[in-house]
Design a protein around this motif. Structure first.
Motif, PDB file in Angstrom:
ATOM      1  N   ASP A 291       0.866  -1.178   0.000  1.00  0.00           N
ATOM      2  CA  ASP A 291       0.000   0.000   0.000  1.00  0.00           C
ATOM      3  C   ASP A 291       0.902   1.227   0.000  1.00  0.00           C
ATOM      4  OD1 ASP A 291      -1.793   2.026   0.355  1.00  0.00           O
ATOM      5  OD2 ASP A 291      -2.550   1.343   2.303  1.00  0.00           O
ATOM      6  N   VAL A 292       0.958   1.930  -1.090  1.00  0.00           N
ATOM      7  CA  VAL A 292       1.903   3.041  -1.223  1.00  0.00           C
ATOM      8  C   VAL A 292       1.559   4.195  -0.291  1.00  0.00           C
ATOM      9  CG1 VAL A 292       2.498   2.474  -3.611  1.00  0.00           C
ATOM     10  CG2 VAL A 292       0.571   4.014  -3.139  1.00  0.00           C
ATOM     11  N   ASN A 293       0.333   4.205   0.256  1.00  0.00           N
ATOM     12  CA  ASN A 293      -0.047   5.270   1.186  1.00  0.00           C
ATOM     13  C   ASN A 293       0.314   4.929   2.638  1.00  0.00           C
ATOM     14  OD1 ASN A 293      -1.251   7.059  -0.731  1.00  0.00           O
ATOM     15  ND2 ASN A 293      -2.968   5.615  -0.875  1.00  0.00           N
ATOM     16  N   ASN A 294       0.620   3.658   2.897  1.00  0.00           N
ATOM     17  CA  ASN A 294       1.011   3.243   4.246  1.00  0.00           C
ATOM     18  C   ASN A 294       1.902   2.016   4.119  1.00  0.00           C
ATOM     19  OD1 ASN A 294       1.222   3.026   7.002  1.00  0.00           O
ATOM     20  ND2 ASN A 294      -0.790   2.078   7.291  1.00  0.00           N
ATOM     21  N   ALA A 295       3.076   2.215   3.558  1.00  0.00           N
ATOM     22  CA  ALA A 295       3.992   1.117   3.291  1.00  0.00           C
ATOM     23  C   ALA A 295       4.970   0.953   4.447  1.00  0.00           C
ATOM     24  CB  ALA A 295       4.759   1.386   1.990  1.00  0.00           C
ATOM     25  N   THR A 296       5.515  -0.246   4.551  1.00  0.00           N
ATOM     26  CA  THR A 296       6.510  -0.521   5.596  1.00  0.00           C
ATOM     27  C   THR A 296       7.685  -1.260   5.004  1.00  0.00           C
ATOM     28  OG1 THR A 296       5.455  -2.627   6.187  1.00  0.00           O
ATOM     29  CG2 THR A 296       4.763  -0.658   7.414  1.00  0.00           C
ATOM     30  N   LEU A 297       8.837  -1.066   5.607  1.00  0.00           N
ATOM     31  CA  LEU A 297      10.061  -1.805   5.283  1.00  0.00           C
ATOM     32  C   LEU A 297      10.643  -2.308   6.596  1.00  0.00           C
ATOM     33  CD1 LEU A 297      11.685   0.465   2.534  1.00  0.00           C
ATOM     34  CD2 LEU A 297      10.785  -1.847   2.226  1.00  0.00           C
ATOM     35  N   PRO A 298      11.437  -3.369   6.564  1.00  0.00           N
ATOM     36  CA  PRO A 298      11.959  -3.956   7.804  1.00  0.00           C
ATOM     37  C   PRO A 298      12.702  -2.940   8.662  1.00  0.00           C
ATOM     38  CG  PRO A 298      12.396  -5.393   5.940  1.00  0.00           C
ATOM     39  CD  PRO A 298      11.865  -4.125   5.381  1.00  0.00           C
ATOM     40  N   GLY A 299      12.551  -3.054   9.985  1.00  0.00           N
ATOM     41  CA  GLY A 299      13.227  -2.154  10.904  1.00  0.00           C
ATOM     42  C   GLY A 299      14.734  -2.346  10.860  1.00  0.00           C
ATOM     43  N   GLN A 300      15.467  -1.292  11.173  1.00  0.00           N
ATOM     44  CA  GLN A 300      16.923  -1.334  11.140  1.00  0.00           C
ATOM     45  C   GLN A 300      17.485  -0.740  12.417  1.00  0.00           C
ATOM     46  OE1 GLN A 300      18.188  -2.901   8.511  1.00  0.00           O
ATOM     47  NE2 GLN A 300      16.121  -3.070   7.631  1.00  0.00           N
ATOM     48  N   THR A 301      18.791  -0.925  12.588  1.00  0.00           N
ATOM     49  CA  THR A 301      19.453  -0.373  13.767  1.00  0.00           C
ATOM     50  C   THR A 301      19.541   1.143  13.652  1.00  0.00           C
ATOM     51  OG1 THR A 301      21.607  -0.651  12.706  1.00  0.00           O
ATOM     52  CG2 THR A 301      20.811  -2.468  14.068  1.00  0.00           C
ATOM     53  N   ALA A 302      19.876   1.807  14.735  1.00  0.00           N
ATOM     54  CA  ALA A 302      19.988   3.271  14.719  1.00  0.00           C
ATOM     55  C   ALA A 302      21.096   3.701  13.761  1.00  0.00           C
ATOM     56  CB  ALA A 302      20.272   3.786  16.123  1.00  0.00           C
ATOM     57  N   GLY A 303      20.854   4.726  13.038  1.00  0.00           N
ATOM     58  CA  GLY A 303      21.825   5.224  12.057  1.00  0.00           C
ATOM     59  C   GLY A 303      21.120   5.858  10.882  1.00  0.00           C
ATOM     60  N   LYS A 304      21.882   6.132   9.801  1.00  0.00           N
ATOM     61  CA  LYS A 304      21.335   6.763   8.613  1.00  0.00           C
ATOM     62  C   LYS A 304      20.997   5.698   7.574  1.00  0.00           C
ATOM     63  CE  LYS A 304      23.966  11.018   9.309  1.00  0.00           C
ATOM     64  NZ  LYS A 304      25.005  11.928   8.754  1.00  0.00           N
ATOM     65  N   TRP A 305      19.814   5.825   6.975  1.00  0.00           N
ATOM     66  CA  TRP A 305      19.347   4.871   5.973  1.00  0.00           C
ATOM     67  C   TRP A 305      18.711   5.638   4.819  1.00  0.00           C
ATOM     68  CZ3 TRP A 305      20.457  -0.277   6.470  1.00  0.00           C
ATOM     69  CH2 TRP A 305      20.939  -0.683   7.717  1.00  0.00           C
ATOM     70  N   SER A 306      18.758   5.030   3.647  1.00  0.00           N
ATOM     71  CA  SER A 306      18.242   5.671   2.432  1.00  0.00           C
ATOM     72  C   SER A 306      17.109   4.831   1.859  1.00  0.00           C
ATOM     73  CB  SER A 306      19.363   5.806   1.391  1.00  0.00           C
ATOM     74  OG  SER A 306      18.841   6.186   0.143  1.00  0.00           O
ATOM     75  N   ILE A 307      15.957   5.466   1.599  1.00  0.00           N
ATOM     76  CA  ILE A 307      14.833   4.793   0.940  1.00  0.00           C
ATOM     77  C   ILE A 307      14.868   5.165  -0.535  1.00  0.00           C
ATOM     78  CG2 ILE A 307      12.328   4.624   0.770  1.00  0.00           C
ATOM     79  CD1 ILE A 307      12.161   5.131   3.747  1.00  0.00           C
ATOM     80  N   ARG A 308      14.906   4.161  -1.407  1.00  0.00           N
ATOM     81  CA  ARG A 308      15.039   4.394  -2.851  1.00  0.00           C
ATOM     82  C   ARG A 308      13.876   3.747  -3.600  1.00  0.00           C
ATOM     83  NH1 ARG A 308      21.405   2.617  -3.474  1.00  0.00           N
ATOM     84  NH2 ARG A 308      22.155   3.716  -1.593  1.00  0.00           N
ATOM     85  N   VAL A 309      13.382   4.447  -4.586  1.00  0.00           N
ATOM     86  CA  VAL A 309      12.318   3.930  -5.442  1.00  0.00           C
ATOM     87  C   VAL A 309      12.873   3.763  -6.846  1.00  0.00           C
ATOM     88  CG1 VAL A 309      10.033   4.342  -6.408  1.00  0.00           C
ATOM     89  CG2 VAL A 309      10.572   5.080  -4.081  1.00  0.00           C
TER      90      VAL A 309
END
Length: 551
Positions: free
Chosen positions: A533-551
Motif C-alpha cells: 500500500d503506497v499510502n502506508n507502506a513498511t520496510l523492515p526495521g533497522q538499527t539506529a543510524g542513517k538509511w536511504s529509501i530508494r524507489v
C-alpha cells in the motif's frame, strides 16, 4: 508419436499507446511540413550551397607554386630543408565549417520527422529516446570538429605531405598520428553510437517481462533492467531512525552530465574558431605603411574577388562642418587592375563579366559598409597597429578577377608648385576578411551554445544548493520534495512511509539501504510497489543510524 510445439509473440505489447501515437503523428506532420519549406528557403533564398561551392573550388584548385622570393623579399634558395614552394588557394576550405553548420540547421526539421517516424508506433523507453536524440544533436558539432582538424587546419598549416616528397615527408607524422585521430574519432564515435542505438531499440514491455520473470524466480531485476526501468524518482531522501530527514548530497544526474559533456565538446572548437577568426581579421598584407602596392589577385572560383580594404593613419571627425570626415578631403587614392572584373562578385545569377580595362579606377571611397562614402553619418572602421590609430578609407578592386592591382595614395598639394606627399597605407585581403567573418560566426554559435549550456547547469546547481540549505532538503525537481514521506521511523521497528505520486508499471520497487550502498545491496529489505500500500507502506526495521529509501 512426436509432439508439435509452437511459440507466440504478442507484438501488440510493443505498440505505443493511442495517446503517444497521436502526438507523434502530429509531430511528424509539423516537422515535415516546416522542414520542406525551411529547406527550400535555405537552398534557393539563403543559398547555403554557396559555402560548399567555395569549399569545392578551394579543394580542387589548391596547389603548390614555386617562388623565387621569400615573403620578406629575400631570394629563395632550394636547400635540403627548403623547396621554395608555397601553398596557394587553400583559404576557401574554412567555408566548410559554416557550410556544415547551416546545412545541419537546414535539414534538421526533416531529420527530426524521420527519427520520430522510425519509432512512431513503438513503445520505446524514455531512456532510449533521450539517448538517441542526444546523439543526433551531437552529430553536427562532431562533423564540424572533424572538418576543423582533418581539413581546415591541415590546409592552413600545410601538414599534408603535398609538394616535393623529400621536403614534405615528415608531415605524415603529425597528421597520421595526431590530427587524424583528434579530428576523426569524435564523429566516428558519435555516428557509430547513433546507428547502434537506432537499430537496437529498447521497449518498456521487455523491461516489464524481465521484472516479472525475476519476481517469479525470487530474484531482483538485473542492474541493466534497473537502469532501463528507472523511475522518475531520482532523489534519494536519507533518514535516521529518529525520524529526522538528512539532506543528501547534490547529484547532477545523467541528463545533466550528458549536457555538460555536449557543451564542452562544442565549446572547445568554438573557442578555437573565434581565436583563428579574430587573428585573421587583424592581419595586414606585408608592407604596412607603404604608399604604393602591387598586389596579385588569384580569384580561385572565377566569380570575382572581394578586393583589398585600405586603412590609413588618421583621426575621424568633421571639424570644418561640411558633412565629410576631414581625413578624406585632401587625399588621393588611385587603383588600377590588369585583369577582367565581375559587376557583383560571388553572385552567379546577377553578376556580369567585363573585359579588362587598365584605365578603370577600381578604388571606392568606403569608410564602413558598401556605398558609405566618407560622410559623417557613418563612423569609419578603426584598427590599432603598434599603437597607431588606423581608419578605413576605402576598398580597391572589388569584383576583380585574375590579374595585378596597383594601389597608390598621396596627399593633394595645396599649390601646383608643391610636391605631393605620399600616404602610408595598411591593406587587408578582403577574401581573408570574409573567411574570418565565417569562422567568427561559426565559433560564436558553437561557443555561445556551449557556454550558455554550462552557465545554465552551474546556475541551476547553485540555486538548488541554496534552496536545499534553506529548506534542509535536496530534491532534483519540485515534485520530488515530498516524493517519500516518512510516517514513522524508530530503531528496530518497521519503517512506515508514504509514496506520493508513485511510478506506474509493474516493475517499480522500493527498498531501504545504507546511504553508501549500491542498488543491488538490498538484502531482503525491498518490496514491489504492486505488493504494498503506497499510502502506508513498511520496510523492515533497522538499527539506529542513517538509511536511504530508494524507489
Amino acid at each position: 508419436m512426436g509432439s508439435e510445439t509452437s511459440s507466440y509473440v504478442d507484438y501488440g505489447k510493443y505498440q505505443a499507446s493511442l495517446e503517444d501515437l497521436s502526438f507523434r503523428n502530429r509531430s511528424i506532420l509539423l516537422w515535415f511540413s516546416f522542414g520542406i519549406i525551411w529547406l527550400f528557403l535555405n537552398i534557393f533564398v539563403f543559398n547555403i550551397l554557396w559555402f560548399w561551392e567555395e569549399f569545392y573550388f578551394a579543394i580542387s584548385e589548391v596547389g603548390w607554386q614555386v617562388v623565387t622570393e621569400n615573403s620578406d623579399g629575400s631570394q629563395c634558395v632550394v636547400t635540403e630543408y627548403e623547396s621554395c614552394e608555397r601553398l596557394v588557394g587553400s583559404g576557401g576550405v574554412w567555408w566548410s565549417l559554416l557550410g556544415s553548420l547551416v546545412t545541419g540547421i537546414a535539414v534538421g526539421p526533416l531529420v527530426f520527422s524521420a527519427l520520430i517516424l522510425s519509432y512512431r508506433n513503438k513503445d520505446v523507453t524514455k531512456k532510449w529516446k533521450d539517448e538517441i536524440w542526444g546523439l543526433l544533436f551531437l552529430i553536427n558539432p562532431s562533423i564540424i570538429w572533424g572538418l576543423l582538424f582533418l581539413i581546415c587546419l591541415p590546409y592552413a598549416w600545410t601538414l599534408l605531405p603535398w609538394g616535393e616528397w623529400s621536403t614534405n615527408w615528415w608531415k605524415i607524422f603529425p597528421f597520421g598520428f595526431g590530427l587524424i585521430w583528434l579530428g576523426g574519432l569524435p564523429p566516428i564515435l558519435v555516428i557509430s553510437n547513433f546507428f547502434k542505438k537506432f537499430f537496437n531499440r529498447e521497449y518498456n514491455y521487455d523491461l516489464t517481462v524481465e521484472a516479472e520473470h525475476a519476481d517469479k524466480v525470487g530474484f531482483m531485476p538485473t542492474q541493466e533492467a534497473l537502469e532501463k526501468g528507472q523511475s522518475s524518482y531520482t532523489a534519494e531522501p536519507i533518514y535516521d531512525l529518529s525520524g529526522n530527514e538528512i539532506t543528501p548530497k547534490p547529484s547532477l544526474g545523467r541528463g545533466v552530465i550528458f549536457a555538460a559533456i555536449f557543451a564542452v565538446i562544442i565549446l572547445i572548437p568554438g573557442i578555437v574558431l573565434l581565436i583563428i577568426g579574430g587573428g585573421m581579421a587583424e592581419e595586414f598584407i606585408e608592407g604596412e605603411g607603404s604608399s604604393s602596392y602591387t598586389l596579385e589577385i588569384i580569384d580561385e572560383d572565377g566569380l570575382g574577388d572581394q578586393g583589398f580594404i585600405i586603412f590609413i593613419k588618421a583621426t575621424p571627425g568633421d571639424f570644418n562642418g561640411n558633412g565629410i570626415h576631414d581625413y578624406c578631403e585632401n587625399i588621393i587614392v588611385n587603383a588600377n587592375h590588369s585583369g577582367a572584373w565581375m559587376s557583383e562578385p560571388w553572385q552567379v545569377m546577377t553578376s556580369h563579366y567585363n573585359e579588362a580595362d587598365e584605365t578603370r579606377q577600381v578604388f571606392e571611397l568606403e569608410i564602413s559598409q558598401r556605398d558609405s562614402g566618407c560622410y559623417t553619418q557613418h563612423w569609419p572602421k578603426e584598427k590599432w597597429q603598434n599603437n597607431t590609430q588606423l581608419v578605413k578609407i576605402g576598398r580597391a578592386c572589388y569584383g576583380c578577377m585574375v590579374g595585378n592591382t596597383t594601389i597608390t595614395a598621396e596627399y593633394a598639394p595645396e599649390s601646383e608648385s608643391e610636391a605631393r606627399t605620399p600616404v602610408g597605407m595598411w591593406i587587408q585581403d578582403g577574401e581573408k576578411i570574409q573567411q574570418s567573418t565565417a569562422l567568427t560566426i561559426v565559433g560564436a554559435v558553437l561557443a555561445g551554445i556551449g557556454g550558455a549550456t554550462l552557465s545554465i547547469i552551474i546556475i541551476v546547481k547553485i540555486s538548488k544548493s541554496k534552496a536545499a540549505e534553506r529548506a534542509g532538503i535536496m530534491p532534483t525537481i519540485e515534485e520530488e520534495k515530498e516524493a517519500i514521506e516518512i510516517i514513522e521511523s524508530n530503531p528496530g521497528q518497521p519503517v512506515r512511509f508514504k509514496l506520493n505520486d508513485p511510478p506506474k508499471g509493474g516493475d517499480a520497487w522500493v527498498g531501504i539501504y545504507s546511504p553508501s550502498a549500491g542498488d543491488q545491496d538490498h538484502g531482503d529489505r525491498w518490496s514491489w510497489l504492486r505488493d504494498i500500500d503506497v499510502n502506508n507502506a513498511t520496510l523492515p526495521g533497522q538499527t539506529a543510524g542513517k538509511w536511504s529509501i530508494r524507489v
